[in-house]
Design an enzyme around this catalytic site. Structure first.
Site: not given
Ligand code: NAD
Length: 356
Positions: A143, A192, A224, A248, A252
């Site tokens: 970001y 990852k 994942d 992020d 959620d």
């Protein structure tokens, strides 16, 4: 007697009504646990655009920096929808994170026993209770990395880059290990590393920092797989630490396991003790001004503030216990269930305060 100074940003929509309940509960908690609190009110979001022409005025930054901690309601609403992107209420939220150096986002995903039926997961998966803490890096990664658009051979392209320094990873890892030490001493670092160089550096650095915390059991998981495990077997997690973009998404996902947006608190921490505490939900313009919103996420944000910034763990626990107890008998409309008493936002605030 210990005194704390709290900057209060009520914001927009239901922000003012939920923050008022949280302050009511904090005042009661202060009286019971022998400390005092002074409040310094400031504008953020739409209300700041109305009063100052911008969503994050300098006066608000100054008040937040001078305080021991910051309590925020929520910002945004249709009134400011036609503002340009950089002057929207939500832009104030991004800017305040930068201005206060809030690099660690703590998102608890908790299922309160009386609310178990609100979870989309089966009883057999949740068990008696569920309590996960997601620690998300907030000021680095993709970001904030190099980005751009380009054209090659007449074809348009765009790129964003995931970038982390060892220092950034060390800093967030220490927050997560410290958190694990205060909880069940179990930390899952999510990356990852099978694909990304930045993730390999992340994993190597987290392993280095783990040497400072020999009591914490550390494991690593690909993002994942973590997304699957959160719904398949969430009880395996205590604290999860991860990068900005993975956090992020995973925070959620984890929070939705609880099934009720009006119950979820969050904290964003800077170096040192101070932090910004807020519910994860927005300003709910559809129900603003009707006194029917659920103030418990904001009340639980105060509990997090007492625990993580103000060193008052007993006071924090008293709030958590009061919330769990009241849920057995009373509900705001968003979490209403037959057989319970339906109460307003103000009444819920009063009931929790009475139980402290
Ligand atoms: P929202 O979280 O405000 O509302 C989503 C739904 O949940 C609505 O139906 C709302 O009534 C309900 N809800 C939310 N909080 C509740 C509570 N405490 N009690 C009862 N019901 C509750 O999300 P949205 O509708 O997508 O966004 C509304 C505004 O809030 C937008 O302007 C958005 O940009 C802003 N927003 C702000 C924040 C923040 O301040 N941190 C976060 C998310 C969205």
């Amino acid at each position: 007697m210990k005194n704390y100074k709290i900057a209060v940003l009520k914001g927009d929509g239901i922000g003012p009504e939920i923050v008022e309940q949280a302050i009511k509960v904090l005042d009661k908690t202060a009286a019971r646990f022998d400390f005092t609190v002074d409040y310094d009110y400031a504008d953020l979001g739409g209300v700041a655009i109305d009063n100052y022409g911008e969503p994050l005025p300098q006066a608000t930054i100054d008040k937040c920096k001078a305080a021991d901690s910051v309590l925020l309601g929520a910002v945004g609403g249709p009134k400011w929808d036609d503002q340009p992107g950089s002057n929207r209420p939500e832009a104030g939220l991004l800017k305040i994170r930068g201005a206060l150096g809030l690099f660690a986002n703590l998102r608890p995903a908790v299922i309160f026993q009386p609310l178990k039926s609100a979870s989309p997961l089966k009883d057999s998966i949740i068990g008696d209770a569920l309590d996960i803490m997601v620690v998300r890096e907030l000021t680095g990664g993709i970001y904030f990395g190099k980005r751009g658009t380009y054209e090659q051979d007449g074809v348009q392209g765009a790129y964003d880059t995931e970038m982390y320094t060892v220092k950034e990873i060390e800093r967030i890892a220490r927050v997560a290990f410290d958190m694990a030490m205060k909880r069940n001493k179990k930390l899952t670092s999510v990356d990852k590393a099978n694909v990304l160089d930045s993730s390999r550096l992340w994993r190597k650095t987290v392993i280095e920092i783990s040497k400072e915390y020999p009591q914490v059991e550390l494991n690593h998981m690909y993002v994942d797989n973590c997304a699957m495990q959160l719904v398949r077997n969430p009880k395996q997690f205590d604290v999860i630490v991860t990068s900005n973009i993975f956090g992020d998404i995973l925070s959620d996902e984890a929070s939705m396991i609880s099934g009720s947006i009006g119950m979820l608190a969050s904290a964003s921490l800077s170096e040192g003790k101070s932090g910004l505490y807020e519910p994860i939900h927005g300003s709910a313009p559809d129900i603003a001004g009707q006194n029917i919103s659920n103030p418990l996420a904001t009340i639980l944000s105060v509990s997090m503030m007492l625990k993580y910034s103000l060193d008052q763990p007993k006071a924090a626990l008293a709030i958590e216990n009061a919330v769990t107890k009241i849920l057995e008998t009373h509900r705001t409309p968003d979490i209403y269930e037959a057989g319970k008493a339906k109460v307003t936002c103000t009444e819920m605030g009063d009931l929790v305060a009475d139980l402290i």
